[in-house]
Design a protein around this motif. Structure first.
Motif, short mmCIF file in Angstrom:
data_model
loop_
_atom_site.label_atom_id
_atom_site.label_comp_id
_atom_site.label_asym_id
_atom_site.label_seq_id
_atom_site.Cartn_x
_atom_site.Cartn_y
_atom_site.Cartn_z
N ASN A 1 0.85 -1.17 0.00
CA ASN A 1 0.00 0.00 0.00
C ASN A 1 0.89 1.24 0.00
O ASN A 1 1.62 1.46 0.97
CB ASN A 1 -0.91 -0.02 1.24
N PRO A 2 0.88 2.05 -1.06
CA PRO A 2 1.76 3.22 -1.12
C PRO A 2 1.53 4.22 0.02
O PRO A 2 2.49 4.80 0.53
CB PRO A 2 1.43 3.86 -2.47
N LEU A 3 0.29 4.40 0.43
CA LEU A 3 0.02 5.34 1.53
C LEU A 3 0.61 4.85 2.84
O LEU A 3 1.20 5.63 3.60
CB LEU A 3 -1.49 5.57 1.67
N LYS A 4 0.49 3.56 3.09
CA LYS A 4 1.07 2.98 4.31
C LYS A 4 2.60 3.11 4.27
O LYS A 4 3.23 3.43 5.28
CB LYS A 4 0.66 1.53 4.45
N PHE A 5 3.16 2.87 3.10
CA PHE A 5 4.61 2.98 2.96
C PHE A 5 5.08 4.40 3.28
O PHE A 5 6.05 4.59 4.02
CB PHE A 5 5.03 2.60 1.53
N ILE A 6 4.39 5.39 2.74
CA ILE A 6 4.77 6.79 2.99
C ILE A 6 4.64 7.13 4.47
O ILE A 6 5.50 7.80 5.05
CB ILE A 6 3.93 7.74 2.11
N GLN A 7 3.60 6.64 5.12
CA GLN A 7 3.41 6.88 6.55
C GLN A 7 4.55 6.25 7.35
O GLN A 7 5.07 6.86 8.29
CB GLN A 7 2.07 6.32 7.02
N GLU A 8 4.95 5.05 6.98
CA GLU A 8 6.05 4.38 7.68
C GLU A 8 7.38 5.11 7.46
O GLU A 8 8.19 5.24 8.38
CB GLU A 8 6.16 2.93 7.22
N VAL A 9 7.60 5.60 6.24
CA VAL A 9 8.82 6.36 5.96
C VAL A 9 8.85 7.63 6.80
O VAL A 9 9.87 7.96 7.41
CB VAL A 9 8.94 6.69 4.46
N ARG A 10 7.74 8.34 6.86
CA ARG A 10 7.68 9.56 7.69
C ARG A 10 7.95 9.24 9.15
O ARG A 10 8.63 10.00 9.85
CB ARG A 10 6.33 10.24 7.53
N GLY A 11 7.40 8.13 9.62
CA GLY A 11 7.63 7.73 11.01
C GLY A 11 9.09 7.45 11.28
O GLY A 11 9.62 7.81 12.33
N GLU A 12 9.76 6.78 10.33
CA GLU A 12 11.19 6.48 10.50
C GLU A 12 12.03 7.74 10.42
O GLU A 12 13.00 7.91 11.17
CB GLU A 12 11.64 5.46 9.46
N VAL A 13 11.71 8.64 9.50
CA VAL A 13 12.47 9.89 9.36
C VAL A 13 12.32 10.73 10.61
O VAL A 13 13.26 11.42 11.02
CB VAL A 13 12.02 10.66 8.09
#
Length: 66
Positions: free
Chosen positions: A6-18
Motif C-alpha cells: 500500500n503506497p500510503l502505508k509505505f509513505i506513513q512508515e517512511v515519515r515515522g522512521e524519518v
C-alpha cells in the motif's frame, strides 16, 4: 509469492522512521567536516613521505647495482 504494498502505508512508515532520525547540529557538522579535512591532509602527508622514502630506497638500490 508477490506482496501488494500500500503506497500510503509505505509513505506513513517512511515519515515515522524519518521522524526518529537525530539530525546533527550545525556545530557538529562543521566540526566533523574540519576533522575530515585534517585527517585527509595528514593521510596525504603520510603517503607522500612513504612515497619519498620508497623512491629514495629504490634509487639507492638501483644506483648501487646499476
Amino acid at each position: 509469492m508477490a506482496r501488494t504494498v500500500n503506497p500510503l502505508k509505505f509513505i506513513q512508515e517512511v515519515r515515522g522512521e524519518v521522524a526518529k532520525v537525530v539530525w546533527p547540529t550545525r556545530r557538529e557538522v562543521v566540526l566533523t567536516t574540519i576533522m575530515v579535512f585534517i585527517m585527509a591532509a595528514l593521510t596525504a602527508v603520510f603517503f607522500a613521505l612513504v612515497d619519498i622514502l620508497i623512491r629514495a630506497g629504490l634509487q639507492g638500490v638501483l644506483t648501487f647495482f646499476g
